[in-house]
Structures are given as C-alpha cells and as structure tokens.
Design an enzyme around this catalytic site. Sequence first.
Site, mmCIF file in Angstrom:
data_model
loop_
_atom_site.group_PDB
_atom_site.id
_atom_site.type_symbol
_atom_site.label_atom_id
_atom_site.label_comp_id
_atom_site.label_asym_id
_atom_site.label_seq_id
_atom_site.Cartn_x
_atom_site.Cartn_y
_atom_site.Cartn_z
ATOM 1 N N TYR A 240 9.633 -8.673 7.978
ATOM 2 C CA TYR A 240 9.278 -7.259 7.975
ATOM 3 C C TYR A 240 9.869 -6.564 9.193
ATOM 4 O O TYR A 240 10.128 -7.187 10.229
ATOM 5 C CB TYR A 240 7.756 -7.086 8.005
ATOM 6 C CG TYR A 240 7.082 -7.336 6.688
ATOM 7 C CD1 TYR A 240 6.815 -6.289 5.816
ATOM 8 C CD2 TYR A 240 6.710 -8.622 6.312
ATOM 9 C CE1 TYR A 240 6.190 -6.518 4.600
ATOM 10 C CE2 TYR A 240 6.089 -8.858 5.102
ATOM 11 C CZ TYR A 240 5.831 -7.799 4.249
ATOM 12 O OH TYR A 240 5.219 -8.032 3.041
ATOM 13 N N ASP B 72 0.837 -1.187 0.000
ATOM 14 C CA ASP B 72 0.000 0.000 0.000
ATOM 15 C C ASP B 72 0.876 1.243 0.000
ATOM 16 O O ASP B 72 2.096 1.169 0.195
ATOM 17 C CB ASP B 72 -0.898 -0.033 1.244
ATOM 18 C CG ASP B 72 -2.003 0.996 1.185
ATOM 19 O OD1 ASP B 72 -2.158 1.647 0.136
ATOM 20 O OD2 ASP B 72 -2.708 1.157 2.198
#
Length: 510
Positions: free
Chosen positions: A190, A125
């Site tokens: 991540y 995103d």
Amino acid sequence: MAVSFLRIPIPSRVFWYPTRLIRVTPALLRFSSSAAFQPSSTSLSPPSSDNFLADKWESYRKKKVVIRIGYVGTDYRGLQIQRDDPSIKTIEGELEVAIYKAGGIRDSNYGDLHKIGWARSSRTDKGVHSLATSISLKMEIPETAWKDDPQGTVLAKCISKHLPENIRVFSVLPSNRRFDPRRECTLRKYSYLLPVDVLGIKNSFTSDEIDYHITDFNEILKEFEGEYPFHNYTQRSRYRRKSEQKIKQRNGRPPREPKSIKASESEFREENHIEIGEEEEEKEVDGESDEHVVTPDSDNSQVYSRAKWLYEPDETDKISGAHFRKVFRCRSGKLENSLGFGFVEISIWGESFMLHQIRKMIGTAVAVKRELLPRDIIRLSLNKFTRIVLPLAPSEVLILRGNSFEVRRLPERPGMEATGESEEVEKEIEEFYRAVMVPQVSIFLDSEKSPWKEWVDHLDRNDGLIDEELEDVRKGWEEWKAAKPWMNLKKTEDDEEALSSVSVPIHQAL
C-alpha cells in the site's frame, strides 16, 4: 522546497521474498489478496441492452478468470456491491454491469455473483483507491479469447468501454480452478500520501531541515516493522473467536482437536483476513477509535480509559494469533509535489492487514511526530497486554499498489514460471494513474481543506493520553520485559532478519 511529481507505478520484473523468488504465472495473475464474496439473495434484472450490442462478444464457453482493475474510490461507497440499496454506487456494481454488457455474464446469472464464483482482492472503504485489485469469477468468454493476446487486453478494453472513466480493467487472465488469490498472496503493498504540513514541514524550510524531519518521521515508522499483535490498530472483536459458539457433536462424539494450536490460529487468521478499509458504517467520530478501553470501577460501574495494561487475563477481550500481522516495510519517501502541494509517499508492505490497521498506523505516527503521543507509544501498543485507543487517519489518500503470490505446491498443480506484466499492461496502468488517479487524489493533499483540517484539529484537541494511565502501561511493560529477558535478543535477531529480507532492490509487486 524540492519539487517532483507523483510517482507512477514502477514496472515489475521479479520480487525477492525473504528466502526465495516468488514465482507466479501469467495464467493466474500476479496481484491481489482476495476475500470471498458473500452471496446475496437479491437478484437483478439485466440492464437495457439498447446501446451496447455491437460491443458484446459471443460466448463460447465459461472459464475462471482473474481481472485486474484500478479505480479512484472517491465517488463510490467502497468496492463491495450493495444489493439492499441499489442507489449506493460501488465499484463492483459498475463492474458487474460492464462485464454483463460485454458478454461475460449470462442473463440467468446476472444479479447473483455467487453463481459465478465472484471473489475479490480487497473490500475497500469509500475514498480508498487501487491500482491492483483483482476480481476472480467464472466468465463467459469468446472463442478467440487470448489468441495473440496472452494478457487479455482486448477483453479488458471491451469491458472498460462500459465502465465510467474512474474505473479501468487492465487485464483478463485465465486462472486455474483451484487458485485462491487470498490464501496464496504473500505480500500486499500500500501507499499513503501524506501532506508534509501535517508533519510540521513548512515551505520556508531549507533542504537540510526537510531531510531532518523526514528522517525523524522514518525512525517513528520503522517501529512498526516486524511481526506483532496489531490489536490496538483494528476492531479487535472482528478477529476473535466466539467463546459462546458451540460445535455440534458428531455421532455422539466430541469434535476432533486441531492438530496444533498454531495451525488452528493460522487457519482462523486466513479465514478472517479483512483487507484494509473494509466497507462498513463507520462508528468513529473525526478519527477517534471505535473501540474503547473499559475498566471496572470500585462501585462496579464502567470507566472508559484510553490506555491500560492487563495485569490479569480479560476473558472478554482476548488476543490470539489472528491479531498478529507481519509488516515488512513501513517507510516514508522524500518530499514530492503535486499541484503545488508537498507530500511524502509512505510505503507499507505486509503479508496482510486488518481493518483500519494502516490508517491507525499512520495516525499514530503523525501524532507521535506532532508530540501528541510519546515516542514509546508504538512499542507499548504492539504488546498483547496493552489496550490503547489510537487515532485513525483519513482514507482519501490510501492506495493499493500491488501484491505478490507464492503458488501452493499441489501434486496436480506444477510449478509456475515468473513473469512480469507486459509492456502494454504497464502502459495502461501508467496512463490511468497519471491521467485519472493523480488529478483526483491530488485535491486531497491540501492540508488546509477536508479531510486534513478537521482531522488535524481533532487530533490536536483529543489524542493525548492521561499521564497516570500511560505510566501504568509503562510500569506493566517494564515488569513484563524484566520477566522475559530473552525477548530482547529475539527482537534484535528478528529485526536483522526483516532488514535483510528487504535490503535488495524491490520493484513494484504485482
């Protein structure tokens, strides 16, 4: 307050998976999960070639390659190209033009990524950054490709010449035609950079006080480690089979049943893997969940609640194997400092992640630390019978750091040797991280500015749970636990296995 710098990616040599060494070949690429590109019916005309012909190679043949890229997502509306609105800036839009200008895409294929088999490692995103996204495609290559350049850094630099500063190609590697990075990725790593002010850590705190709060926060984060249904941390409907969908009968006979329920769920889970932060029109308002818990009232009207235990199955809100995810590690590092802002780097490693999963994990952990949610909320939320609305943390400080692969064993595909990135590629990644990513990401570490100020204010106002609803969830959980005493023993064994699988030193996964 302790002071250090944002850490740069650690050079990778090998990565130990729970029971074996993950082995990956330089011919395939050692990082990424991939989601197949959805073809667009819209075609584009090639851009003007006035200023790049001198940097364009001559095509010798077409070859499937995997490109490792890094980017700062701040100025882009996500990774995925938007054909319907060319004015929307995306990473793929910039990359497609750059590859075309470098000579990697023919005029006849430009504007139709489906023709060149384009696939991506993640659909991030807006605001999400990456050091380890991979793009696979069938690219036109020069005759001298990889000659005295096994990592394809010459090709990478040629493409990067046509990219803006905040996007960089690190390597271009030849790939086996059947290599599927999404399916063969066994670990995704991540990092989330969290301002310590959000955790209540102040500049006036002593070292002991800082260590206490970070240790306490780690105890909260560790609750996520293991394999659970993370249905409360995503949009559940995205990972649910369509009950109304009918399979056409073939030759008048009903379709064959899958070999096993487990195999069927596994296939569905693979096909519906959506990487964290997929681009979409957000329905959340100031971090609120986009999926409410609906409870029928006595007068047949609908009442929206924030927490609920399902005492009976809900056919409209089923949980399946597709909602389960395995998290190997969820821990916070020590206090660091960049541009005068204190922060901690949270490492989240797992097999795969669903839409919004990491951001909701962080948002929930912060809410627990700020005593807005109870300490047992994570344990309760990871039970398939609960429906709980949880907060969504900002995306601006989420970074994809790396991935690992386990190549599938097929008769026509022999085993691969394990190798790390070359020093040249490691140096390029480090330089991009320090010179480009750190300065741009650091501006989002100020807790007094956007997005943190608005998010924390909204969190403090809205993310408590109604006591009656919470007590009902606890009651249901206690009854469920009492009916399944063997679950406690299994949980202990699973925790020990998970800890042993990550107890060895783990380098940056590629």
